[in-house]
Design an enzyme around this catalytic site. Structure first.
Site, short mmCIF file in Angstrom:
data_model
loop_
_atom_site.label_atom_id
_atom_site.label_comp_id
_atom_site.label_asym_id
_atom_site.label_seq_id
_atom_site.Cartn_x
_atom_site.Cartn_y
_atom_site.Cartn_z
N SER A 133 -6.49 -8.51 -0.22
CA SER A 133 -5.87 -7.25 0.40
C SER A 133 -4.68 -7.02 -0.24
CB SER A 133 -5.64 -7.84 1.74
OG SER A 133 -4.97 -9.34 1.53
N LEU A 134 -4.01 -7.70 -1.00
CA LEU A 134 -2.79 -7.11 -1.74
C LEU A 134 -3.38 -6.01 -2.92
CD1 LEU A 134 -0.52 -10.00 -2.44
CD2 LEU A 134 -0.14 -8.23 -0.89
N HIS B 214 -6.90 -17.12 9.95
CA HIS B 214 -6.42 -18.09 8.92
C HIS B 214 -6.67 -19.53 9.28
CE1 HIS B 214 -4.76 -20.13 5.34
NE2 HIS B 214 -4.72 -19.09 4.75
N GLY C 147 -1.41 -15.21 -3.70
CA GLY C 147 -1.36 -14.26 -4.87
C GLY C 147 -2.49 -12.95 -4.88
N ALA D 117 0.94 -1.26 0.27
CA ALA D 117 -0.09 0.00 0.04
C ALA D 117 0.93 1.20 -0.03
CB ALA D 117 -1.03 -0.01 1.26
N GLU E 164 -3.83 -2.34 4.82
CA GLU E 164 -4.61 -3.12 6.11
C GLU E 164 -4.83 -2.45 7.24
OE1 GLU E 164 -2.66 -7.06 6.79
OE2 GLU E 164 -3.87 -7.43 8.65
N GLU F 37 -8.85 -19.90 -5.65
CA GLU F 37 -8.90 -20.00 -4.15
C GLU F 37 -10.43 -20.10 -3.41
OE1 GLU F 37 -6.63 -17.02 -2.44
OE2 GLU F 37 -4.73 -17.81 -3.18
N ALA G 240 3.08 -12.77 1.50
CA ALA G 240 1.84 -13.18 0.99
C ALA G 240 2.07 -14.30 -0.06
CB ALA G 240 1.10 -12.03 0.22
N GLN G 241 1.27 -15.28 0.19
CA GLN G 241 1.87 -16.47 -0.53
C GLN G 241 0.77 -16.58 -1.81
OE1 GLN G 241 1.24 -19.99 1.93
NE2 GLN G 241 3.17 -19.59 3.01
N ASP H 123 0.45 -0.57 15.01
CA ASP H 123 0.87 0.94 15.23
C ASP H 123 0.14 1.99 14.58
OD1 ASP H 123 3.02 -0.99 16.23
OD2 ASP H 123 4.54 0.53 15.62
N ARG I 122 -12.81 -11.16 4.84
CA ARG I 122 -12.13 -10.79 3.67
C ARG I 122 -11.99 -12.08 2.60
NH1 ARG I 122 -6.34 -11.23 2.04
NH2 ARG I 122 -6.21 -12.52 3.64
N ARG J 71 -13.16 -18.64 4.70
CA ARG J 71 -12.06 -19.02 5.88
C ARG J 71 -12.60 -18.97 7.20
NH1 ARG J 71 -7.38 -14.79 4.34
NH2 ARG J 71 -6.93 -16.27 2.79
C1 LIG Z 1 1.50 -15.06 5.49
C2 LIG Z 1 0.68 -14.17 4.92
C3 LIG Z 1 -0.03 -14.72 3.64
C4 LIG Z 1 -0.98 -13.65 3.00
N1 LIG Z 1 -1.30 -13.97 1.67
C5 LIG Z 1 -1.98 -13.15 1.10
C6 LIG Z 1 -2.25 -13.42 -0.41
O1 LIG Z 1 -1.96 -14.61 -0.92
N2 LIG Z 1 -3.05 -12.44 -1.01
C7 LIG Z 1 -3.53 -11.20 -0.33
O2 LIG Z 1 -4.04 -10.29 -1.08
N3 LIG Z 1 -3.14 -11.07 0.87
C8 LIG Z 1 -2.36 -11.91 1.52
N4 LIG Z 1 -1.99 -11.60 2.77
C9 LIG Z 1 -2.28 -10.30 3.56
C10 LIG Z 1 -1.62 -9.18 2.98
O3 LIG Z 1 0.04 -9.63 2.61
C11 LIG Z 1 -1.40 -8.07 3.69
O4 LIG Z 1 -2.93 -7.52 4.03
C12 LIG Z 1 -0.93 -6.80 2.80
O5 LIG Z 1 0.32 -7.21 2.33
C13 LIG Z 1 -0.83 -5.61 3.95
O6 LIG Z 1 -0.10 -4.68 3.09
P1 LIG Z 1 0.17 -3.44 3.54
O7 LIG Z 1 0.99 -2.37 2.62
O8 LIG Z 1 -1.21 -2.82 4.08
O9 LIG Z 1 1.07 -3.59 5.07
P2 LIG Z 1 2.21 -4.24 5.13
O10 LIG Z 1 2.72 -4.99 3.97
O11 LIG Z 1 2.23 -4.99 6.62
O12 LIG Z 1 3.46 -3.27 5.65
C14 LIG Z 1 3.33 -2.54 6.62
C15 LIG Z 1 4.35 -1.68 6.74
O13 LIG Z 1 4.45 -0.72 7.67
C16 LIG Z 1 5.78 -0.60 8.38
N5 LIG Z 1 5.45 -0.41 9.84
C17 LIG Z 1 4.52 -0.83 10.75
N6 LIG Z 1 4.52 -0.05 11.97
C18 LIG Z 1 5.39 0.98 11.72
C19 LIG Z 1 5.80 2.18 12.32
N7 LIG Z 1 5.12 2.40 13.77
N8 LIG Z 1 6.78 3.00 11.99
C20 LIG Z 1 6.94 2.96 10.70
N9 LIG Z 1 6.85 1.86 9.87
C21 LIG Z 1 5.93 0.77 10.42
C22 LIG Z 1 6.31 -2.01 8.36
O14 LIG Z 1 7.57 -2.15 8.44
C23 LIG Z 1 5.96 -2.11 6.91
O15 LIG Z 1 6.72 -1.47 6.09
C24 LIG Z 1 -1.13 -12.41 3.60
C25 LIG Z 1 -0.46 -12.08 4.80
C26 LIG Z 1 0.42 -12.92 5.37
C27 LIG Z 1 0.89 -12.75 6.98
#
Ligand SMILES: Cc1cc2nc3c(=O)[nH]c(=O)nc-3n(C[C@H](O)[C@H](O)[C@H](O)COP(=O)(O)OP(=O)(O)OC[C@H]3O[C@@H](n4cnc5c(N)ncnc54)[C@H](O)[C@@H]3O)c2cc1C
Length: 530
Positions: free
Chosen positions: A395-396, A246, A52, A16, A379, A118, A49-50, A225, A390, A293
């Protein structure tokens, strides 16, 4: 220490935050600062994220995607935003990930994009890179950001609090103005000091909160956070009771929390009790092993509680030939093998774990929060797309779409004024000599995680939730005094954010007596139909 001035501050560089920064960077005149608490910019939930990312499959349409999203959301998904996701998402996957960042997805032998299937998707439409899709995406996005001269990535920088007026203003008259964000106080880990990052617009992209639970698929940084900071700043938070669990994570020592993708069930994997009985048809006759799920997670939980199983089994060996299995799920295969389970021959022991936060900081269709000049994407935000539950692999996509949208909104508003250094007080650190005791932080974090797991977990009741609120409120007082008397570090900042995030979730769950989607109460009659 002198402040950093930047046009846009992006807090977090998962999909994001990275998507927002990439779009913002198109204007060379705009300076973008991207911070992450991690030492490695790629470290995030995104990286793990595995399965996709959703796109349009064959014989597919935005209407069908919307239908599936709304069905999974159990009546609480916002149709207008689900439509934005379905209509803009596939184009942005192509334009941003594939064309701008140069990311590539798996293809069929004849060169066409390979679409995975899926749970709860009515069409095969998931783009993937083996079973390490998130890693490939975030590598491509971060590499693209590093090529932009107007983007500065600052690792090991933890946001402590958002800077908002009137709260942090030295001018008392700002009390008559709407709450406005001017950046954040950021703890720079190497220097061990807090610096003001002053920005015209701030994009909160800190991801989820799985780590406030004892069992989770989320990596260390997912502590809630951003949710806690936005809440303290006065932003509206919604749907916080909807934490998705999950259904299938490894139940092997040393492999705890490792996710066994739903794509495994999508490819024909079957759930069995340890004595070999299939059970999903008893809980979801229509979907069986491909049920949404939350239904699968509660079914497993129920089997485990009722019959005392330590875990259940997921058998994929009888669904796919060994070569195909190794090729389709290389990461899962390698991880399980390293822990003594050969998935081409043996079933995988699995248990549910906290996985995804469906609620979050309320935003509109452009990622705007109720605090001026503060955006939330990914997220940490709640656009309403996921409703009460969801749909897998959306979410990606949501992070990509809303990261891009928030950036376009910032750009459309033109340069926003950046607060002068004198207008914002420095962080007060004088007199704090004592270092935080890691044993206390670890113990308090464990208390939060156990409280959330047992009382605010898969199955909730008024009694459990009241107990959770009492314990968490008590703990928060202790943590607040500890925080005020101690020199900061990343773990202490995270502990303070985590207890706040846990309280937000517990309060929302306590308040909502209706079971819906992934919020399940066993003490009330009000159950919304799935
Ligand atoms: C194991 C796993 C498998 C998944 N598989 C899928 C999938 O196949 N498909 C799908 O769509 N979704 C999947 N998801 C969900 C998806 O990965 C997440 O919802 C998505 O990546 C969230 O993206 P984001 O950019 O919002 O946050 P994130 O990718 O979590 O990034 C958060 C960022 O914020 C930073 N941060 C946090 N707190 C602070 C702070 N206080 N100060 C500075 N930086 C901070 C972190 O370091 C990081 O850089 C999966 C999640 C997991 C855990």
């Amino acid at each position: 220490m002198s402040p950093i001035h930047t046009d846009v501050l992006v807090i977090g560089c998962g999909i994001a935050g990275a998507s927002a920064a990439l779009q913002l960077a198109q204007d060379n005149q705009r300076q973008i600062t991207l911070i992450t608490r991690a030492a490695d910019a790629e470290e995030s939930n995104t990286r793990y994220a595995q399965g996709g990312i959703v796109t349009l499959g064959e014989d597919d349409s935005p209407d069908l995607i919307v239908k599936d999203v709304l069905a999974a959301g159990a009546g609480l998904s916002l149709p207008a935003n689900a439509r934005i996701l379905a209509e803009e998402g596939p184009r942005l996957v192509r334009e941003v990930i594939m064309e701008t960042a140069g990311g590539a997805f798996d293809r069929t032998p004849d060169g066409q994009l390979a679409f995975g299937r899926e749970a709860a998707h009515s069409r095969p439409r998931i783009l993937h890179v083996g079973d390490a899709t998130g890693k490939a995406i975030i590598q491509a996005l971060i590499a693209a950001l590093r090529r932009r001269p107007n983007v500065r990535i600052v690792p090991s920088a933890t946001a402590v609090d958002l800077i908002t007026f009137p709260h942090h203003s030295s001018d008392p008259l700002t009390v008559y103005e709407p709450i406005t964000c001017h950046g954040a106080y950021v703890f720079e880990q190497p220097q061990r000091t807090v610096r003001r990052y002053l920005a015209g617009a701030t994009v909160l992209a800190t991801g989820g909160l799985g780590r406030i639970y004892r069992y989770t698929t989320n990596p260390r940084g997912a502590r809630g956070d951003g949710l806690a900071m936005a809440y303290r700043a006065g932003a509206r938070v919604i749907n916080a009771e909807y934490v998705q669990f999950h259904p299938t994570t490894l139940a092997i020592e040393d492999g705890e929390g490792f996710l066994i993708s739903e794509a495994v069930r999508g490819e024909g994997g079957r759930l069995l009790t340890p004595d070999g009985r299939r059970f999903m048809a008893d809980y979801a006759p229509k979907w069986g092993d491909l049920a949404p799920r939350d239904v699968v997670a509660r079914a497993i939980h129920h089997e485990m509680i009722e019959r005392g199983y330590p875990h259940v089994l997921l058998d994929v060996s009888s669904a796919m030939p060994p070569d195909r299995l190794r090729e389709r799920f290389p990461t899962i295969y390698a991880r399980c093998l390293s822990l003594g389970v050969d998935i081409t021959r043996q079933p995988i022991p699995v248990v549910p774990a906290a996985h995804y936060f469906c609620g979050g900081v309320w935003t509109d269709e452009w990622g705007r929060t109720t605090v001026q000049n503060l955006y939330a994407v990914g997220e940490v935000a709640c656009t309403g797309v996921h409703g009460a539950n969801r749909l897998a692999s959306t979410s990606l996509l949501e992070g990509l779409v809303w990261g891009n949208r928030a950036a376009r909104d910032v750009a459309a508003r033109g340069p926003l004024p950046i607060a002068a250094a004198e207008a914002v007080p420095r962080w007060e650190e004088e007199g704090l000599e004592e270092d935080a005791d890691p044993a206390l932080i670890w113990r308090d974090m464990r208390t939060i995680q156990h409280t959330m797991w047992h009382y605010v977990g898969l199955v909730r009741s008024a009694r459990r939730l009241a107990r959770a609120l009492r314990d968490l409120n008590h703990l928060k007082q202790d943590i607040d005094s500890f925080y005020r008397a101690t020199r900061l570090n990343d773990a202490l900042i995270g502990l303070r954010h985590s207890v706040q995030a846990a309280l937000i979730v517990a309060e929302a769950a306590h308040h909502n007596r209706v079971s819906r989607g992934c919020h399940y109460r066993d003490d009330t009659k009000g159950t919304a139909a799935l």
